[in-house]
Each structure stands twice: as structure tokens, then as C-alpha cells.
Design a protein around this motif. Structure first.
Motif, PDB file in Angstrom:
ATOM      1  N   ASN A  19      19.860   7.828   9.680  1.00  0.00           N
ATOM      2  CA  ASN A  19      19.962   6.840  11.029  1.00  0.00           C
ATOM      3  C   ASN A  19      21.399   6.201  10.888  1.00  0.00           C
ATOM      4  N   LEU A  20      22.179   5.897   9.752  1.00  0.00           N
ATOM      5  CA  LEU A  20      23.100   5.134   9.611  1.00  0.00           C
ATOM      6  C   LEU A  20      24.204   5.238  10.670  1.00  0.00           C
ATOM      7  N   PHE A  21      24.331   6.613  11.392  1.00  0.00           N
ATOM      8  CA  PHE A  21      25.364   6.840  12.435  1.00  0.00           C
ATOM      9  C   PHE A  21      24.677   6.648  13.453  1.00  0.00           C
ATOM     10  N   ALA A  22      23.508   6.394  13.841  1.00  0.00           N
ATOM     11  CA  ALA A  22      23.096   5.985  15.044  1.00  0.00           C
ATOM     12  C   ALA A  22      23.710   4.828  15.859  1.00  0.00           C
ATOM     13  N   GLN A  23      23.684   4.868  17.016  1.00  0.00           N
ATOM     14  CA  GLN A  23      24.604   3.602  17.943  1.00  0.00           C
ATOM     15  C   GLN A  23      24.150   2.467  17.547  1.00  0.00           C
ATOM     16  N   ASP A  24      24.655   1.358  17.443  1.00  0.00           N
ATOM     17  CA  ASP A  24      24.116  -0.112  17.340  1.00  0.00           C
ATOM     18  C   ASP A  24      23.317  -0.401  18.717  1.00  0.00           C
ATOM     19  N   SER A  25      22.324  -1.096  18.299  1.00  0.00           N
ATOM     20  CA  SER A  25      21.326  -1.501  19.281  1.00  0.00           C
ATOM     21  C   SER A  25      21.209  -2.851  19.406  1.00  0.00           C
ATOM     22  N   LEU A  26      22.337  -3.683  19.291  1.00  0.00           N
ATOM     23  CA  LEU A  26      22.129  -5.271  19.005  1.00  0.00           C
ATOM     24  C   LEU A  26      21.896  -5.562  20.627  1.00  0.00           C
ATOM     25  N   LYS A  27      22.452  -4.907  21.511  1.00  0.00           N
ATOM     26  CA  LYS A  27      22.318  -5.515  22.820  1.00  0.00           C
ATOM     27  C   LYS A  27      21.088  -5.256  23.513  1.00  0.00           C
ATOM     28  N   LEU A  28      20.163  -4.727  22.856  1.00  0.00           N
ATOM     29  CA  LEU A  28      18.969  -4.645  23.125  1.00  0.00           C
ATOM     30  C   LEU A  28      17.886  -5.716  22.703  1.00  0.00           C
ATOM     31  N   ILE A  29      18.658  -6.432  21.902  1.00  0.00           N
ATOM     32  CA  ILE A  29      17.768  -7.565  21.445  1.00  0.00           C
ATOM     33  C   ILE A  29      18.211  -9.044  21.835  1.00  0.00           C
ATOM     34  N   LYS A  30      17.465  -9.769  22.469  1.00  0.00           N
ATOM     35  CA  LYS A  30      17.876 -11.238  22.738  1.00  0.00           C
ATOM     36  C   LYS A  30      16.897 -12.316  21.841  1.00  0.00           C
ATOM     37  N   ALA A  31      17.609 -13.318  21.411  1.00  0.00           N
ATOM     38  CA  ALA A  31      17.127 -14.217  20.353  1.00  0.00           C
ATOM     39  C   ALA A  31      17.442 -15.562  20.933  1.00  0.00           C
ATOM     40  N   TRP A  32      16.473 -16.548  20.642  1.00  0.00           N
ATOM     41  CA  TRP A  32      16.495 -17.976  20.844  1.00  0.00           C
ATOM     42  C   TRP A  32      15.944 -18.840  19.890  1.00  0.00           C
ATOM     43  N   THR A  33      16.167 -20.266  19.937  1.00  0.00           N
ATOM     44  CA  THR A  33      15.638 -21.129  18.943  1.00  0.00           C
ATOM     45  C   THR A  33      15.175 -22.234  19.971  1.00  0.00           C
ATOM     46  N   ILE A  34      13.935 -22.853  19.603  1.00  0.00           N
ATOM     47  CA  ILE A  34      13.503 -24.229  20.411  1.00  0.00           C
ATOM     48  C   ILE A  34      13.743 -25.461  19.441  1.00  0.00           C
ATOM     49  N   ASP A  35      14.151 -26.415  20.173  1.00  0.00           N
ATOM     50  CA  ASP A  35      14.598 -27.827  19.344  1.00  0.00           C
ATOM     51  C   ASP A  35      13.593 -28.614  19.326  1.00  0.00           C
TER      52      ASP A  35
END
Length: 626
Positions: A19-35
């Protein structure tokens, strides 16, 4: 201290995964923090080569620190404007090593996301190993769960400085139409040997360190501490709004406008304990319970609840939130057959406004009216404005607090340390932080100003007797603190040059001592090996801070304390590296402290604590989304 050999096999299997050569999927992930004020901030997911070779947790959070030489041991940032305190006085020295609630990222992902990172040295004699694992996945489009695990297992390069740390977090979030929550459970176990430092004459003998670093004498030989932290945090809310149907005869275009009430509740449970063991010697001045063996145990236990009623105005151009809140905290402090119990009650208000022109204004105020902490206040205000199509961002922050001293600042008793005093003046802190950042130019610049009254500090009252006995004091004069900080990245054709610099000034260099200058530079020459598949970089990291009276460290209370008899700093440290990225896999080889012995002998990580000599490290990180 060695990891199971199957870890190495697992890493090789990951790298060999097709799977090393599969397309990057970072655009499918959202992340956030809470202060701490329940504000939500977007967060990034780092899978780039930038800073990848910076494997130490404390140096990921701060580019300039004092520390005890070995990874996973007590550390304190030299950048006072980012220094964070633990609710447990005896836990401050490990804030850069543990997982705190501020470190938790929440996710929403359309695919499972997992990252495994492993770092080690190439020496069989002194094993230094770090393992980081994160996994998160959505159960459905609104519900997410995840886990985070960090392990440090290191013998260290010098005697009696073994660290064995395990940090775990489980987190979850739910983003429903009306009900929402964010929750996390944290467990940190920090186990460190303490050597009390090494004689300066030996530290500054380069040949002696090269040939004898694993056997020469230290001030403590049978001393260790265990810091344990357990924590559960829950923030949830329910919107009291009703769905409305548009009149079928209404032909006018609809305008979004929602006014409704929201009920929010937060719950926090924290348990922090410090255990200290030492077999008697002449390091400490006093032995109050046992002259041979020391076994101290102290803890703090807190339960916090708050309830707020929010009024929300949500329309096309803006979102405005008005909040009234009330809260209660129950605290138990323990040391040597003694309990102190406190109940704190407070009220507060909050205002938050975000409009379509990328402007956010928020204000938070809290007032304690209970007998304990009576008249304590906490004020926080922030203004954020984006310009130039969100490429330029202005941030203005201001905080003011007035707080009574906590229990352990006034009362403590153990085998080697004791104090029992009363400080009547409240600690007063006012901070201003103004910063500009430009994403297009990879630039940020900030100015920080602090005014502090009645600060509590600790110092050794027997500094000239070669024995340790620290005591608390209150500085009644005003301390002024200023800082200017700057970061600039240059992205040239094949070169990436990352720069960070800070200038700080304190009006009291004993109570609040910081280096005037702290500098970090990372220069990397990037090259492509296989287009779109494999690329690499070769370069160096440079660390420097000017001479100053760094805080010393007391093992029995796991605390850094003020001193003015020794200075460290004014020493350039270089690390050389080569690193590669093969789709989702990252690998580095690091030659740490290349400059050992080349620029003098002032290579101190902390007071009486030398930096490691030259040593090879390697690291592997693997991300996948299946």
C-alpha cells in the motif's frame, strides 16, 4: 530496557507493505485542538520531512531547553512566554514529556488513520528507544475514537540516569446536530533515575567523558522518582433549538438566521502523585524521617465541574455566543500523613464572536467567591483577524490573573525537605502577546510583555554548603518580562532553511532567569531520487542560547529552582542528518552533537548535567489510512 525484537520486524513489514504507493489521503482528515477556554483551533497532521529528525518530545514543543541529559527526564523550556505549569507543583518539570489535555488532537476522518514511529540509537551498550503510536477512526460521520501512546526506554549515556516513561491517551468526539462532546482519558507514568549531577571538573574533561562516561561518579547513586498522572476530561453541550419549516408560499430567498440557547457542561478529574526513593548520602542537608532510606509520597486529587448557559446567534454573517457559567472544584492535597482539603466555587462569563470576514473576538472571565481562593480572578481576551485572502494573520492576546498561593507552595514535609509558611499576597500576572504570521512568506513575528507581582520561587538556602535544602519565597517587587520572537522559513530550489530566534529580558534574573538569545536553525538540501515516490534531504540542526543562570534541579521534589552561582549556555550544538520519504514512510539517520568538544567544554544540558557526546540515532515513521 530493550524493546521486543518483533518491533523491528513489524517496522520492516510496514515498509514492505504494497500500500506504500497508494495515494495520500491526508485531505480526508480534519484535526483540531481545544484550549483551556473551550475554544476550538484547527490543527495540522504532520507527515512531512520537516523537523522529522527532532525526535525528543521536549524539543518538539520548544526549540530551547535545559534538561538532565537523558531523553524523558526533567526538562524546562528557556522560552518563558510558552512555559506551561502543571496543577501539581511537583509535576512542572515533566510538562514537556507527558501527554497533557492541550496536546490532544481530535479528528474527523473518512478513513482509518494510523501512524507508527520508532527512534533508537545504534549502540547496544546504552539503549535509547522511543515508540510513538496514534490510531483514529470514525465510527460514522459524526463519531470518532482514537488512541495515542508514547514510550521512552533509555539507559542514558551517563551513570544513574535511566528513564522509563509510558504515556497513553484515549480520545473521542461527537459532532451531532444538537449534541456534541469531546472527551479524553490520559495516563502518564514517568520513571526516572536521578544522579544529582556530575562534578564540573569531570564534565569539562573531554577525553575523560569519551573514555569513562558510563562509569564515573555521580552525586546520587540510588535515587529514583515516579510521577503518575491520571486524568479524564469531558466537554459536552446540547443545543435547545427547534427545526422550522419554510412557508410554501414564501418565495423570497432564505437567509440563515438561528437564535437559540445551549447548555454546556464540563467535567475534569485529575490525580497526580510523586514518589521518591533515595538511599541516604550527603546530597541533602536534612533527613527528617529516616537517615538511611527515603521513601516520600505526595499527591493532589481534583474534581472539577462547570455548567454554562449559552445564547447563540448564528446567521449568514456572524456567529455570536454569550455565556454565563458556574463551577465547583474539590481538591485534596497529601504529604506525609497530612491532608489538606479545599472547595472552590466560581462564576464566570464568556463572549465569542466570529464573522464572515475572518475575524474572531473572544473574552472569558472567572471570579472565585468561596472562602478558599476568595477573590481570585482569571481574565482572558483575544482578537484574531485575517487579511490578504487569509495569508496574513494578526493575533492579539491579553490575560490577567490574581491567585492565592497553592497548598504545596506553603506547606510540605518529607524526609529531605520541609516548609510551613503563609504568603498573604496574591500572585498577580498580566500578559500581552501580539503576533503576525504570513503563510505565503512562511514568516511569523511576535512581541510578548509580562508584568508579575508576588511571584513564588524556590531556592537552595544552603547553596554554599554543597548540600541541598530548597525553600519557597515570595518576591514582593514587580518583575517585568519582555520577549521578541521570530520564525522564518526559506524554501529555495533545493534548499529549505528553517529559522527560529527569540530575545528575552527579565528585570529580575534570579527569580525569573532566561537567556537573552535563543536560536534554532535547520538547513536541508533536498533531492529527488524517484519522481513522486522517493525523495531525501541532508543537512544539519543548530541550537544555541546565550549564557544565563539556569535553574538547578532538586530530585526529591522533581523541581527546578532558582540559583545564581553557575551559568550555562553560549555553546553551539550541531546535529547532522540525512532523511528520506518513501510515500508514507519516513526514515532518518542522525549524528547527534557533532560539535562535541570542538567549541570549548561548556556543553551543559543543565546545571552539572552534560550533553550527550557524539552518538548516532535513527528513526522510522509510517502512516497508513486503511
Amino acid at each position: 530496557m530493550k524493546l521486543n525484537k518483533y518491533i523491528y520486524i513489524l517496522i520492516l513489514l510496514f515498509i514492505a507493505d504494497n500500500n506504500l504507493f497508494a495515494q495520500d489521503s491526508l485531505k480526508l482528515i480534519k484535526a483540531w485542538t481545544i484550549d483551556n477556554y473551550n475554544n476550538k483551533h484547527d490543527a495540522s497532521i504532520d507527515t512531512s520531512l520537516a523537523y522529522f529528525e527532532v525526535y525528543k518530545e521536549d524539543f518538539r514543543k520548544s526549540f530551547s531547553n535545559i534538561y538532565l541529559g537523558n531523553i524523558g527526564q526533567a526538562s524546562q523550556t528557556n522560552l518563558y512566554f510558552i512555559r506551561k505549569n502543571s496543577p501539581f507543583l511537583f509535576g512542572n518539570a515533566q510538562m514537556l514529556n507527558i501527554i497533557s489535555s492541550a496536546d490532544i488532537k481530535y479528528y474527523n476522518t473518512r478513513r482509518h488513520f494510523t501512524n507508527l514511529s520508532f527512534y533508537s540509537n545504534l549502540s547496544k551498550k546504552n539503549n535509547n528507544q522511543i515508540l510513538d503510536i496514534i490510531h483514529t477512526q470514525n465510527i460514522n460521520e459524526k463519531l470518532n475514537f482514537g488512541i495515542l501512546y508514547k514510550m521512552v526506554a533509555s539507559n542514558g549515556e551517563y551513570p544513574n540516569q535511566v528513564s522509563s516513561n509510558n504515556c497513553f491517551a484515549a480520545f473521542s468526539s461527537f459532532d451531532g446536530d444538537k449534541y456534541k462532546y469531546s472527551a479524553n482519558f490520559l495516563y502518564n507514568s514517568i520513571k526516572n533515575e536521578n544522579n544529582g549531577g556530575i562534578n564540573d571538573t569531570l564534565i569539562e574533561n573531554v577525553d575523560y567523558i569519551k573514555n569513562n562516561r558510563g562509569v564515573f561518579p555521580t552525586q546520587l547513586t540510588e535515587s529514583n522518582m515516579v510521577l503518575t498522572n491520571r486524568e479524564f476530561n469531558l466537554i459536552h453541550s446540547y443545543d435547545l433549538k427547534f427545526d422550522t419549516k419554510k412557508d410554501s408560499l414564501d418565495t423570497l430567498p432564505s437567509i440563515k438566521k438561528d437564535n437559540y440557547f445551549r447548555i454546556s457542561h464540563s467535567f475534569n478529574y485529575k490525580y497526580n502523585r510523586l514518589k521518591y526513593y533515595n538511599k541516604g548520602n550527603n546530597f541533602y542537608q536534612e533527613f527528617l524521617v529516616d537517615t538511611v532510606n527515603t521513601f516520600d509520597s505526595t499527591y493532589i486529587n481534583t474534581i472539577h465541574n462547570s455548567l454554562s448557559l449559552d445564547y447563540v446567534i448564528d446567521d449568514t454573517n456572524k456567529v455570536v455566543i454569550y455565556s454565563l457559567l458556574a463551577g465547583n472544584e474539590i481538591e485534596t492535597d497529601y504529604f506525609y500523613q497530612t491532608n489538606y482539603n479545599y472547595i472552590y466555587n466560581y462564576i464566570g462569563l464568556r463572549y465569542d464572536r466570529t464573522n464572515s470576514k475572518n475575524t474572531n473576538i473572544n473574552f472569558f472571565a472567572k471570579y472565585y467567591y468561596s472562602v478558599d481562593k476568595q477573590n481570585d480572578i482569571d481574565l482572558n481576551a483575544a482578537y484574531n483577524k485575517s487579511f490578504w485572502q487569509n495569508k496574513l494573520r494578526l493575533q492579539i492576546k491579553a490575560t490577567h490573573s490574581q491567585a492565592a498561593t497553592d497548598c504545596f507552595e506553603e506547606h510540605y514535609y518529607s524526609n529531605n525537605m520541609q516548609w510551613d509558611t503563609t504568603f498573604t499576597n496574591k500572585k498577580v500576572k498580566t500578559d500581552f502577546d501580539v503576533s503576525l504570521s504570513n503563510n505565503k512568506w512562511n514568516l511569523y513575528f511576535g512581541v510578548y510583555y509580562g508584568i508579575y507581582d508576588n511571584l513564588i520561587y524556590f531556592t537552595d538556602t544552603t547553596a554554599f554548603d554543597n548540600k541541598v535544602k530548597i525553600q519557597p519565597f515570595q518576591e514582593t517587587s514587580t518583575i517585568n518580562y519582555q520577549a521578541i520572537y521570530l520564525g522564518k522559513d526559506f524554501n529555495l530550489k533545493h534548499w529549505i532553511i528553517n529559522n527560529k530566534i527569540s530575545y528575552q529580558k527579565s528585570s529580575n534574573n534570579f527569580v525569573l532567569s532566561v537567556p537573552d538569545f535563543a536560536v534554532y536553525n535547520s538547513t536541508t538540501f533536498h533531492f529527488r531520487i524517484v519522481k513522486g515516490v522517493l525523495r531525501g534531504g541532508i543537512g544539519y540542526n543548530f541550537y544555541y542560547y546565550s549564557s544565563f543562570n539556569a535553574n538547578d534541579y532538586n530530585p526529591s521534589t522533581n523541581m527546578f529552582y532558582s540559583q545564581n552561582t553557575k551559568q550555562i549556555g553560549n555553546y553551539p550544538r550541531f546535529d547532522a542528518f540525512v532523511k528520506f520519504k518513501l510515500k508514507r514512510a519516513r526514515i532518518f539517520l542522525l549524528f547527534e552533537h557533532v560539535t562535541f568538544g570542538l567549541f570549548g567544554t561548556n556543553y551543559y544540558a543543565g546545571i552539572n548535567q552534560p550533553m550527550n557526546p557524539r552518538i548516532f540515532k535513527f528513526g522510522v515513521s509510517w502512516s497508513f489510512y486503511d
